[in-house]
Design a protein around this motif. Sequence first.
Motif, PDB file in Angstrom:
ATOM      1  N   TRP A 116     -28.122  16.374 -18.284  1.00  0.00           N
ATOM      2  CA  TRP A 116     -27.735  16.583 -19.678  1.00  0.00           C
ATOM      3  C   TRP A 116     -26.222  16.556 -19.851  1.00  0.00           C
ATOM      4  N   MET A 117     -25.485  16.952 -18.808  1.00  0.00           N
ATOM      5  CA  MET A 117     -24.021  16.834 -18.866  1.00  0.00           C
ATOM      6  C   MET A 117     -23.621  15.365 -18.997  1.00  0.00           C
ATOM      7  N   GLU A 118     -24.254  14.515 -18.184  1.00  0.00           N
ATOM      8  CA  GLU A 118     -23.941  13.095 -18.244  1.00  0.00           C
ATOM      9  C   GLU A 118     -24.408  12.471 -19.559  1.00  0.00           C
ATOM     10  N   TYR A 119     -25.547  12.911 -20.049  1.00  0.00           N
ATOM     11  CA  TYR A 119     -26.059  12.376 -21.311  1.00  0.00           C
ATOM     12  C   TYR A 119     -25.104  12.726 -22.456  1.00  0.00           C
ATOM     13  N   ALA A 120     -24.653  13.992 -22.473  1.00  0.00           N
ATOM     14  CA  ALA A 120     -23.715  14.411 -23.528  1.00  0.00           C
ATOM     15  C   ALA A 120     -22.390  13.671 -23.412  1.00  0.00           C
ATOM     16  N   ALA A 121     -21.914  13.487 -22.169  1.00  0.00           N
ATOM     17  CA  ALA A 121     -20.643  12.792 -21.980  1.00  0.00           C
ATOM     18  C   ALA A 121     -20.744  11.326 -22.406  1.00  0.00           C
ATOM     19  N   LEU A 122     -21.880  10.709 -22.132  1.00  0.00           N
ATOM     20  CA  LEU A 122     -22.071   9.316 -22.552  1.00  0.00           C
ATOM     21  C   LEU A 122     -22.010   9.167 -24.070  1.00  0.00           C
ATOM     22  N   LYS A 123     -22.484  10.192 -24.771  1.00  0.00           N
ATOM     23  CA  LYS A 123     -22.552  10.116 -26.227  1.00  0.00           C
ATOM     24  C   LYS A 123     -21.253  10.558 -26.906  1.00  0.00           C
ATOM     25  N   THR A 124     -20.434  11.366 -26.216  1.00  0.00           N
ATOM     26  CA  THR A 124     -19.278  11.960 -26.892  1.00  0.00           C
ATOM     27  C   THR A 124     -17.932  11.621 -26.261  1.00  0.00           C
ATOM     28  N   GLN A 125     -17.929  11.152 -25.003  1.00  0.00           N
ATOM     29  CA  GLN A 125     -16.671  10.888 -24.303  1.00  0.00           C
ATOM     30  C   GLN A 125     -16.582   9.412 -23.918  1.00  0.00           C
ATOM     31  N   SER A 126     -15.455   9.065 -23.299  1.00  0.00           N
ATOM     32  CA  SER A 126     -15.300   7.695 -22.816  1.00  0.00           C
ATOM     33  C   SER A 126     -16.278   7.433 -21.682  1.00  0.00           C
ATOM     34  N   LEU A 127     -16.606   6.163 -21.478  1.00  0.00           N
ATOM     35  CA  LEU A 127     -17.551   5.806 -20.427  1.00  0.00           C
ATOM     36  C   LEU A 127     -17.016   6.194 -19.050  1.00  0.00           C
ATOM     37  N   GLN A 128     -15.709   6.062 -18.847  1.00  0.00           N
ATOM     38  CA  GLN A 128     -15.129   6.410 -17.553  1.00  0.00           C
ATOM     39  C   GLN A 128     -15.225   7.920 -17.302  1.00  0.00           C
ATOM     40  N   PHE A 129     -14.913   8.710 -18.306  1.00  0.00           N
ATOM     41  CA  PHE A 129     -15.042  10.171 -18.178  1.00  0.00           C
ATOM     42  C   PHE A 129     -16.491  10.556 -17.895  1.00  0.00           C
ATOM     43  N   ALA A 130     -17.436   9.855 -18.502  1.00  0.00           N
ATOM     44  CA  ALA A 130     -18.855  10.211 -18.413  1.00  0.00           C
ATOM     45  C   ALA A 130     -19.397  10.105 -16.989  1.00  0.00           C
ATOM     46  N   TRP A 131     -18.778   9.285 -16.133  1.00  0.00           N
ATOM     47  CA  TRP A 131     -19.277   9.236 -14.755  1.00  0.00           C
ATOM     48  C   TRP A 131     -18.322   9.884 -13.758  1.00  0.00           C
ATOM     49  N   ARG A 132     -17.031  10.003 -14.083  1.00  0.00           N
ATOM     50  CA  ARG A 132     -16.098  10.624 -13.150  1.00  0.00           C
ATOM     51  C   ARG A 132     -16.134  12.156 -13.220  1.00  0.00           C
ATOM     52  N   PHE A 133     -16.221  12.709 -14.424  1.00  0.00           N
ATOM     53  CA  PHE A 133     -16.191  14.162 -14.570  1.00  0.00           C
ATOM     54  C   PHE A 133     -17.358  14.845 -13.854  1.00  0.00           C
ATOM     55  N   PRO A 134     -18.607  14.369 -13.996  1.00  0.00           N
ATOM     56  CA  PRO A 134     -19.698  15.028 -13.264  1.00  0.00           C
ATOM     57  C   PRO A 134     -19.510  15.006 -11.744  1.00  0.00           C
ATOM     58  N   GLN A 135     -18.869  13.964 -11.221  1.00  0.00           N
ATOM     59  CA  GLN A 135     -18.624  13.914  -9.776  1.00  0.00           C
ATOM     60  C   GLN A 135     -17.636  15.007  -9.362  1.00  0.00           C
ATOM     61  N   ALA A 136     -16.635  15.246 -10.197  1.00  0.00           N
ATOM     62  CA  ALA A 136     -15.615  16.247  -9.868  1.00  0.00           C
ATOM     63  C   ALA A 136     -16.117  17.673 -10.100  1.00  0.00           C
ATOM     64  N   PHE A 137     -16.982  17.854 -11.078  1.00  0.00           N
ATOM     65  CA  PHE A 137     -17.393  19.207 -11.479  1.00  0.00           C
ATOM     66  C   PHE A 137     -18.126  19.951 -10.363  1.00  0.00           C
ATOM     67  N   GLN A 138     -18.771  19.223  -9.431  1.00  0.00           N
ATOM     68  CA  GLN A 138     -19.522  19.900  -8.382  1.00  0.00           C
ATOM     69  C   GLN A 138     -18.625  20.718  -7.455  1.00  0.00           C
ATOM     70  N   MET A 139     -17.310  20.463  -7.468  1.00  0.00           N
ATOM     71  CA  MET A 139     -16.394  21.261  -6.655  1.00  0.00           C
ATOM     72  C   MET A 139     -16.373  22.724  -7.093  1.00  0.00           C
ATOM     73  N   VAL A 140     -16.688  22.980  -8.346  1.00  0.00           N
ATOM     74  CA  VAL A 140     -16.723  24.363  -8.839  1.00  0.00           C
ATOM     75  C   VAL A 140     -17.727  25.191  -8.038  1.00  0.00           C
ATOM     76  N   PHE A 141     -18.922  24.644  -7.812  1.00  0.00           N
ATOM     77  CA  PHE A 141     -19.944  25.355  -7.047  1.00  0.00           C
ATOM     78  C   PHE A 141     -19.494  25.582  -5.601  1.00  0.00           C
ATOM     79  N   LEU A 142     -18.885  24.561  -5.013  1.00  0.00           N
ATOM     80  CA  LEU A 142     -18.504  24.629  -3.608  1.00  0.00           C
ATOM     81  C   LEU A 142     -17.393  25.648  -3.372  1.00  0.00           C
TER      82      LEU A 142
END
Length: 551
Positions: free
Chosen positions: A206-232
Amino acid sequence: MADEKIEASSSHVEDQPSVRVTEQFFQAEPAWSKYIPGGYSRSRCVKLSGMPMVICILILAGTCLLFFGYDAAVMSLVNINPDYLEHMDSAGGTSKDAARIGGIVSFWFLGFLVGALMAGSYADKIGRLKSIQLGCVWGIFGACLLASAENFSWMVCGRIISGVGCGHLNTIAPIWTSELADYNLRGAYVSVQFTMCVAGATMTYWMEYAALKTQSLQFAWRFPQAFQMVFLLFIVLVANFLPETPRYLAKTGRLEEAREILGRCRLRPSEHAIEQELAEIQEAIRIEATSSAHGFISMIWKKDALHTRRRVGLAMGIQMMEKLCGPDAIAAYGPIIFGLSGFTGNLPALLAGFNFISYTCSVPIGMYFVERAGRRKLMLIGLLVMGSSLLIAGPLARMAINTPETDLYKKKAYGAAVVAFVFLYTCGFGSTWITCCWVYPTEVFPLATRAKGVSLSMVSFAVWGAVINEVIPYVISAVGWWVFIMFAVMNFLQLIPVWLFYVETANRHLEDLDILFASDSPLAYEMEREFGEKKRALGFHADAPAPVHTV
């Protein structure tokens, strides 16, 4: 044989409540482990007991599995992102492009395999918590590469390294909780973790779905990859303040610390019960120290008194069957699968997202039944539900696809029915197999080979996951709605090995399972019969906890 060793050395805990194992069976941590920061410290460990301690354990383990679910599903909508496809030089829609995209997904499983083997090789030497933290370091490095990827090779390297980190966490976290849990709560612990796992997959979708609809296409696939560092980063920090498992502490000779951790992690601790459990752990250490199957190769090829080779087969087999049930086809390629219902446009992607939500909601059902019904019954029920759902969904999908657009009402009705049965399949998997297939490998191995055994089961998970994720796009393209029938048949066929070979492990001490697997027969009903006879011969009810053995 193992039967004679076990029976000859058995006595009731009341006869000798304080069982000691001679120092020759202890294995001190290697000198190089002190150069790895973090891990367990008696002075640093939180001074909590009972339910507060259990909650802390489940938060950390749940976050480990949250990362696993997130990382496993993070490519779901990335794979259809036009900007990502351009960067990967795979936007042409050809079969070569499909192979490149599927390959990027599958390379994660290669990293997962390597990470699982790495974790299994040193988790018994440096401890569970340090192994988890090392996995986080790999995961953070991988996430940095993924978020900054500019081409196919860069992305593949990031996926492999991220998979190495995930292989560490997914191998060790369930072991850590299983060794800390009350014997009658191990399944519930793992179910909590995999509720978080599926929640992670739902979150990223749903994060990627929302980003695809509201953000740039580049942000929509790069941000979810980076966000997993928060958990780690959270895991690396919090792991420093939580307990190591009493079985690992006892194995390294720290019996007083093991006794202390047992008391803190039990919901209803008593001095007698703690001493009995510690005695069982010590005796298991002694018995397992005499086994010749301690390395990866010997565990697979060498026959020993503990039947380690059989346990490896069961652990690797359950992970293979889990993949052949078909969950990856629904999760990783959800929009394509729901496209077989006859719906077009944005609706298949939305349905795939709602399917993730139903998936998340179904896992707690397994938490309730995994100890009450047991692993064996739950797996059999799950196979029947999943197979039946897909068997019905297939012909309905055929009707939905073949019904002309002019008969829109009937076409939508067939499509809705397909969706309903796919949702039922997903709920069937979430409430049965996702818990059983992960808790079972953590239970069947003796302490001496538990980390290596679970890592071998992760090898099976990675190999079959890579195969399924690589071939599914081609299979769907080639056979269409028949993919439902294909997986239905696989589910029904798996009823046979589960019925014959998968003995019940619920509500039994981990040390009790050494007696259960001492049987020379691989058949579940023979193992249960011999187990009951041994327990009755020793003066115990067949369902009672294991007798304590003395040295």
